[in-house]
Design an enzyme around this catalytic site. Structure first.
Site, PDB file in Angstrom:
ATOM      1  N   SER A   1       1.196  -1.304   0.208  1.00 53.32           N
ATOM      2  CA  SER A   1       0.096   0.036  -0.049  1.00 53.32           C
ATOM      3  C   SER A   1       0.307   0.992  -0.037  1.00 53.32           C
ATOM      4  O   SER A   1       0.826   2.124  -0.727  1.00 53.32           O
ATOM      5  CB  SER A   1      -0.829  -0.284   0.637  1.00 53.32           C
ATOM      6  OG  SER A   1      -1.299  -1.378   1.063  1.00 53.32           O
TER       7      SER A   1
ATOM      8  N   CYS B   1      -1.502  -5.655   3.016  1.00 49.90           N
ATOM      9  CA  CYS B   1      -3.270  -5.584   3.444  1.00 49.90           C
ATOM     10  C   CYS B   1      -3.967  -6.327   1.970  1.00 49.90           C
ATOM     11  O   CYS B   1      -4.805  -6.475   2.236  1.00 49.90           O
ATOM     12  CB  CYS B   1      -2.763  -4.234   3.368  1.00 49.90           C
ATOM     13  SG  CYS B   1      -4.790  -4.083   3.391  1.00 49.90           S
TER      14      CYS B   1
ATOM     15  N   CYS C   1      -5.077  -7.494   5.323  1.00 48.39           N
ATOM     16  CA  CYS C   1      -6.951  -6.644   5.877  1.00 48.39           C
ATOM     17  C   CYS C   1      -7.767  -7.273   5.040  1.00 48.39           C
ATOM     18  O   CYS C   1      -8.813  -7.270   5.823  1.00 48.39           O
ATOM     19  CB  CYS C   1      -6.180  -5.648   5.377  1.00 48.39           C
ATOM     20  SG  CYS C   1      -4.728  -4.577   5.886  1.00 48.39           S
TER      21      CYS C   1
ATOM     22  N   LYS D   1      -8.700 -11.238   4.974  1.00 46.02           N
ATOM     23  CA  LYS D   1      -8.998 -11.025   6.039  1.00 46.02           C
ATOM     24  C   LYS D   1     -10.573 -10.016   6.862  1.00 46.02           C
ATOM     25  O   LYS D   1     -11.269 -11.634   7.452  1.00 46.02           O
ATOM     26  CB  LYS D   1      -7.572 -10.967   7.184  1.00 46.02           C
ATOM     27  CG  LYS D   1      -8.128 -10.830   9.077  1.00 46.02           C
ATOM     28  CD  LYS D   1      -9.126  -9.435   9.495  1.00 46.02           C
ATOM     29  CE  LYS D   1      -9.178  -8.371   9.194  1.00 46.02           C
ATOM     30  NZ  LYS D   1      -7.540  -8.029   9.640  1.00 46.02           N
TER      31      LYS D   1
ATOM     32  N   TYR E   1      -4.044  -2.669  -9.031  1.00 40.17           N
ATOM     33  CA  TYR E   1      -2.828  -2.456  -8.222  1.00 40.17           C
ATOM     34  C   TYR E   1      -1.952  -1.587  -9.583  1.00 40.17           C
ATOM     35  O   TYR E   1      -1.044  -0.839  -9.928  1.00 40.17           O
ATOM     36  CB  TYR E   1      -1.872  -2.792  -7.386  1.00 40.17           C
ATOM     37  CG  TYR E   1      -2.926  -2.171  -6.187  1.00 40.17           C
ATOM     38  CD1 TYR E   1      -4.505  -2.981  -5.458  1.00 40.17           C
ATOM     39  CD2 TYR E   1      -2.189  -1.421  -5.263  1.00 40.17           C
ATOM     40  CE1 TYR E   1      -4.961  -2.210  -4.316  1.00 40.17           C
ATOM     41  CE2 TYR E   1      -2.562  -1.595  -3.903  1.00 40.17           C
ATOM     42  CZ  TYR E   1      -4.178  -1.511  -3.917  1.00 40.17           C
ATOM     43  OH  TYR E   1      -4.006  -0.925  -2.103  1.00 40.17           O
TER      44      TYR E   1
ATOM     45  N   GLY F   1      -1.873 -12.852  21.572  1.00 41.10           N
ATOM     46  CA  GLY F   1      -2.664 -12.440  22.231  1.00 41.10           C
ATOM     47  C   GLY F   1      -3.105 -10.521  21.533  1.00 41.10           C
ATOM     48  O   GLY F   1      -3.607  -9.852  21.887  1.00 41.10           O
TER      49      GLY F   1
ATOM     50  N   TYR G   1      -3.629  -7.998  17.921  1.00 44.36           N
ATOM     51  CA  TYR G   1      -5.164  -8.057  16.185  1.00 44.36           C
ATOM     52  C   TYR G   1      -5.212  -9.870  15.520  1.00 44.36           C
ATOM     53  O   TYR G   1      -6.168  -9.983  15.837  1.00 44.36           O
ATOM     54  CB  TYR G   1      -3.994  -6.944  15.030  1.00 44.36           C
ATOM     55  CG  TYR G   1      -4.391  -5.304  16.183  1.00 44.36           C
ATOM     56  CD1 TYR G   1      -5.160  -4.958  15.314  1.00 44.36           C
ATOM     57  CD2 TYR G   1      -2.965  -5.081  16.620  1.00 44.36           C
ATOM     58  CE1 TYR G   1      -5.419  -3.834  15.953  1.00 44.36           C
ATOM     59  CE2 TYR G   1      -2.878  -3.840  16.750  1.00 44.36           C
ATOM     60  CZ  TYR G   1      -4.193  -3.042  16.214  1.00 44.36           C
ATOM     61  OH  TYR G   1      -3.774  -1.443  16.387  1.00 44.36           O
ATOM     62  N   ILE G   2      -4.114 -10.523  14.780  1.00 43.60           N
ATOM     63  CA  ILE G   2      -4.308 -11.083  14.540  1.00 43.60           C
ATOM     64  C   ILE G   2      -4.697 -12.225  14.757  1.00 43.60           C
ATOM     65  O   ILE G   2      -5.330 -13.302  14.691  1.00 43.60           O
ATOM     66  CB  ILE G   2      -2.541 -11.345  13.989  1.00 43.60           C
ATOM     67  CG1 ILE G   2      -2.561 -10.086  12.534  1.00 43.60           C
ATOM     68  CG2 ILE G   2      -3.311 -13.341  13.312  1.00 43.60           C
ATOM     69  CD1 ILE G   2      -0.908 -10.463  11.881  1.00 43.60           C
TER      70      ILE G   2
ATOM     71  N   VAL H   1      -6.619 -12.157  18.206  1.00 41.40           N
ATOM     72  CA  VAL H   1      -7.648 -12.404  18.270  1.00 41.40           C
ATOM     73  C   VAL H   1      -8.573 -12.544  17.084  1.00 41.40           C
ATOM     74  O   VAL H   1      -9.917 -13.343  16.799  1.00 41.40           O
ATOM     75  CB  VAL H   1      -7.878 -11.087  18.797  1.00 41.40           C
ATOM     76  CG1 VAL H   1      -9.223 -10.333  18.718  1.00 41.40           C
ATOM     77  CG2 VAL H   1      -7.359 -10.723  20.224  1.00 41.40           C
ATOM     78  N   GLU H   2      -8.342 -11.854  16.146  1.00 43.88           N
ATOM     79  CA  GLU H   2      -8.958 -12.276  14.922  1.00 43.88           C
ATOM     80  C   GLU H   2      -9.183 -13.371  13.789  1.00 43.88           C
ATOM     81  O   GLU H   2     -10.351 -13.422  13.745  1.00 43.88           O
ATOM     82  CB  GLU H   2      -8.471 -10.550  13.678  1.00 43.88           C
ATOM     83  CG  GLU H   2      -8.793  -9.634  13.948  1.00 43.88           C
ATOM     84  CD  GLU H   2      -7.865  -8.340  13.554  1.00 43.88           C
ATOM     85  OE1 GLU H   2      -8.909  -7.047  13.186  1.00 43.88           O
ATOM     86  OE2 GLU H   2      -7.824  -9.113  12.551  1.00 43.88           O
TER      87      GLU H   2
ATOM     88  N   ARG I   1      -3.114  -5.814  24.777  1.00 40.98           N
ATOM     89  CA  ARG I   1      -2.798  -5.151  25.805  1.00 40.98           C
ATOM     90  C   ARG I   1      -2.470  -3.882  26.281  1.00 40.98           C
ATOM     91  O   ARG I   1      -2.647  -2.233  26.603  1.00 40.98           O
ATOM     92  CB  ARG I   1      -1.342  -5.592  26.701  1.00 40.98           C
ATOM     93  CG  ARG I   1      -0.152  -5.586  25.979  1.00 40.98           C
ATOM     94  CD  ARG I   1       0.540  -6.425  26.917  1.00 40.98           C
ATOM     95  NE  ARG I   1       2.226  -6.503  26.127  1.00 40.98           N
ATOM     96  CZ  ARG I   1       2.909  -5.838  25.831  1.00 40.98           C
ATOM     97  NH1 ARG I   1       2.867  -4.640  26.881  1.00 40.98           N
ATOM     98  NH2 ARG I   1       3.800  -5.853  25.353  1.00 40.98           N
TER      99      ARG I   1
ATOM    100  N   GLY J   1       3.451 -11.806  16.739  1.00 40.28           N
ATOM    101  CA  GLY J   1       3.828 -10.659  16.109  1.00 40.28           C
ATOM    102  C   GLY J   1       4.480 -10.281  14.524  1.00 40.28           C
ATOM    103  O   GLY J   1       5.013 -11.289  14.143  1.00 40.28           O
TER     104      GLY J   1
ATOM    105  N   THR K   1      -2.036  -0.046   7.709  1.00 40.45           N
ATOM    106  CA  THR K   1      -2.074   0.110   6.074  1.00 40.45           C
ATOM    107  C   THR K   1      -2.565   1.775   6.134  1.00 40.45           C
ATOM    108  O   THR K   1      -1.453   2.628   5.674  1.00 40.45           O
ATOM    109  CB  THR K   1      -2.822  -0.736   5.696  1.00 40.45           C
ATOM    110  OG1 THR K   1      -2.930  -1.892   5.874  1.00 40.45           O
ATOM    111  CG2 THR K   1      -3.294  -0.453   3.619  1.00 40.45           C
TER     112      THR K   1
ATOM    113  N   HIS L   1     -32.312   8.202  17.481  1.00 36.39           N
ATOM    114  CA  HIS L   1     -32.396   7.076  17.918  1.00 36.39           C
ATOM    115  C   HIS L   1     -33.413   5.602  17.094  1.00 36.39           C
ATOM    116  O   HIS L   1     -34.357   6.317  15.815  1.00 36.39           O
ATOM    117  CB  HIS L   1     -33.910   7.251  19.335  1.00 36.39           C
ATOM    118  CG  HIS L   1     -34.227   6.175  20.313  1.00 36.39           C
ATOM    119  ND1 HIS L   1     -34.029   5.241  21.080  1.00 36.39           N
ATOM    120  CD2 HIS L   1     -35.693   5.864  20.321  1.00 36.39           C
ATOM    121  CE1 HIS L   1     -34.228   4.246  21.376  1.00 36.39           C
ATOM    122  NE2 HIS L   1     -35.499   4.458  20.882  1.00 36.39           N
TER     123      HIS L   1
ATOM    124  N   GLU M   1     -26.171   5.953  19.496  1.00 38.53           N
ATOM    125  CA  GLU M   1     -26.895   7.595  19.810  1.00 38.53           C
ATOM    126  C   GLU M   1     -25.584   7.103  21.564  1.00 38.53           C
ATOM    127  O   GLU M   1     -26.266   8.281  22.752  1.00 38.53           O
ATOM    128  CB  GLU M   1     -28.348   7.194  20.680  1.00 38.53           C
ATOM    129  CG  GLU M   1     -28.856   5.589  21.602  1.00 38.53           C
ATOM    130  CD  GLU M   1     -30.394   6.045  21.219  1.00 38.53           C
ATOM    131  OE1 GLU M   1     -31.133   6.854  21.626  1.00 38.53           O
ATOM    132  OE2 GLU M   1     -31.003   4.669  20.977  1.00 38.53           O
TER     133      GLU M   1
END
Ligand code: NDP
Length: 461
Positions: A15, A43, A48, A51, A99, A178, A180-181, A183-184, A207, A265, A314, A439, A444
């Protein structure tokens, strides 16, 4: 006419590299770009974008169950992993083509080869076996998943690179990490029906986020049926029969699975790039050291994106690339602005966050006010889904400026992109209060939080 073959030669067509190269070429520069894998970079090709497509696939898995409460009966529902991967690949091919076309239309020469730096103005094109020269060289080589090679059997586990090309959906997945990757992908595999276990070395996953976010996501993972093992790392991985493997953990337990996944990581892609030999100073984990103009210790060599290990996202790489092109080729000196970058984790439910987590705000501001709310979103009343929504505002108590917004809940990334505009512009809590609610929405609640959160005080007996 310059004595060099190119005014700019970029290594890495992700990117950031693509944005910088296109802008420079459109400003009249002669630009070449080398890419050893596929134009589009992490990405677009294996990050990204694919994913997010898998996240959508996982969400449908939940939607079939949740629709029952709304009167729907879905019969013969089945999931075809091969079909998903084929369709995903088709979409990635399409984007890769766009691209390439965009680079060509801007007049950029594309070299499908690994390139290494040979000097301040020289790049060696490995596949072609020749050198090219350039007035400026831009390193935009990105990063790559890191694997703990000290763990015996580490090679039996995959990384995110391979996760997008699995032949079949695993039945049981163990993920190390634990962030981004981890958990996702835990949410993706769980949503598609696999048993998932997350093994994290600390106590609070995610964390780097606000602690309320970490705790909430941890709870949501458990609600989703993901087993979360904390304070543990892999000690050894062993092959069993067939696809089965066994991960031995530092807490003395072991777990069997047909897929083990490293998500511990990523590291800058600088190994073997010839940078140190060319005099370019590298920092922690091999990241290219750059100044605020993305200039390395060699004045003609610049670097942007994950290879510099600043903020590894990105849109940041894209903006760093744009700032570089504006400064060097468009006569508009521009520095990247790192304040209030919105972030998202595409978990189930997802996270959106901008600004300071509470613990950082307390270090930075003399007085901090917290507003938070945690509720069951209306959609879950009939669906029976147990996910909750958490919203938190961090306010500088002296200026009343909202300096952090953190959300876990459906739509959080979309909300936070819009909120980031206001937060960056300096919105105050009073202006939130003055904004009329819409609403019935979850969002809200953001303008309806009136009571400051006061932590419960423990009264000594
Ligand atoms: P992260 O830095 O987010 O997380 C790495 C995780 O691995 C942390 O939990 C870390 O623990 C743990 N870890 C690190 N070293 C070890 C070790 N030696 N043993 C065991 N555990 C370890 O990295 P990811 O790989 O998840 O993602 C890489 C980057 O990619 C992110 O930082 C982000 O910039 C980008 N990304 C962004 C996404 C998005 O915007 N939605 C999605 C995916 C990636 P600890 O917390 O204790 O340090």
């Amino acid at each position: 006419m310059s004595a060099y073959d190119y005014d700019l030669f970029t290594i890495g067509a992700g990117s950031g590299g693509v944005r910088a190269s296109r802008m420079a070429a459109m400003a009249g520069a002669r630009v070449g770009i080398a890419e050893e894998y596929r134009v589009g970079g992490t990405c677009v090709i294996r990050g990204c974008v694919p994913k997010k497509l898998l996240v959508y696939a996982a969400e449908f898995g939940h939607a079939f169950h949740e629709a029952k409460g709304y009167g729907w009966t879905a019969q013969n529902v089945s999931f075809d992993w091969t079909k998903l991967i084929e369709n995903k690949d088709e979409e990635i091919d399409r984007l890769n083509g766009i691209y390439i076309r965009n680079l060509k239309n801007a007049g950029v020469d594309i070299f499908e080869t690994r390139a290494v730096v040979k000097g301040p103005h020289t790049v060696h094109l490995v596949k072609e076996g020749r050198d090219v020269t350039a007035e400026r060289i831009l390193i935009a080589a990105g990063g790559a998943p890191w694997v703990d090679e000290s763990v015996p059997g580490h090679e039996l586990a995959i990384t995110s690179n391979e996760a997008f090309h699995l032949e079949r959906l695993p039945k049981h997945v163990i993920i190390a990490g634990g962030g981004y990757i981890a958990v996702e992908f835990a949410c993706i595999f769980r949503g598609l029906g696999a048993e998932v276990c997350l093994v994290y070395r600390g106590e609070d996953i995610l964390r780097y986020f606000d602690r309320d976010i970490s705790v909430q996501v941890h709870e949501e993972l458990k609600r989703l049926g993901v087993r979360v093992v904390t304070q543990a790392v892999f000690e050894k991985i062993e092959k069993l029969s067939g696809d089965e493997k066994r991960a031995y953990l530092s807490n003395g337990h072991h777990i069997d699975a047909d897929l083990i996944f490293w998500a511990v990581g990523r590291r800058p892609n600088t190994a073997g790039l010839g940078l140190e030999e060319a005099g370019v100073a590298l920092g922690r984990n091999g990241a290219v050291k750059v100044d605020e103009w993305s200039r390395s210790s060699v004045p003609s060599i610049f670097a942007i994106g994950d290879v510099t290990d600043r903020v590894n996202l990105t849109p940041v790489a894209i903006r760093e690339g744009a700032a570089f092109a504006e400064t060097e080729f468009m006569g508009r000196p521009t520095k990247m602005d790192y304040d209030f970058i919105p972030k998202a984790v595409f978990s189930t439910p997802p996270v959106g966050s901008v600004g300071y987590p509470e613990h950082e705000a307390r270090k930075r501001f003399a007085s901090v006010d917290i507003y938070k709310t945690d509720f069951r979103p209306m959609k879950n009343t009939l669906s029976g889904a147990e996910h909750r929504t958490l919203m938190k505002l961090v306010v500088d108590g002296e200026s009343d400026r909202v300096v952090g917004v953190h959300i876990v809940g459906e739509g959080a990334p979309e909300m936070i992109q819009c909120l980031a505009i206001a937060v960056k512009a300096g919105v105050t809590k009073r202006q939130f209060d003055e904004t009329c609610a819409l609403h019935p929405t979850s969002a809200e609640e953001l303008v309806l939080m009136r009571e400051k959160f006061v932590p419960e005080m423990k009264i000594a007996p």
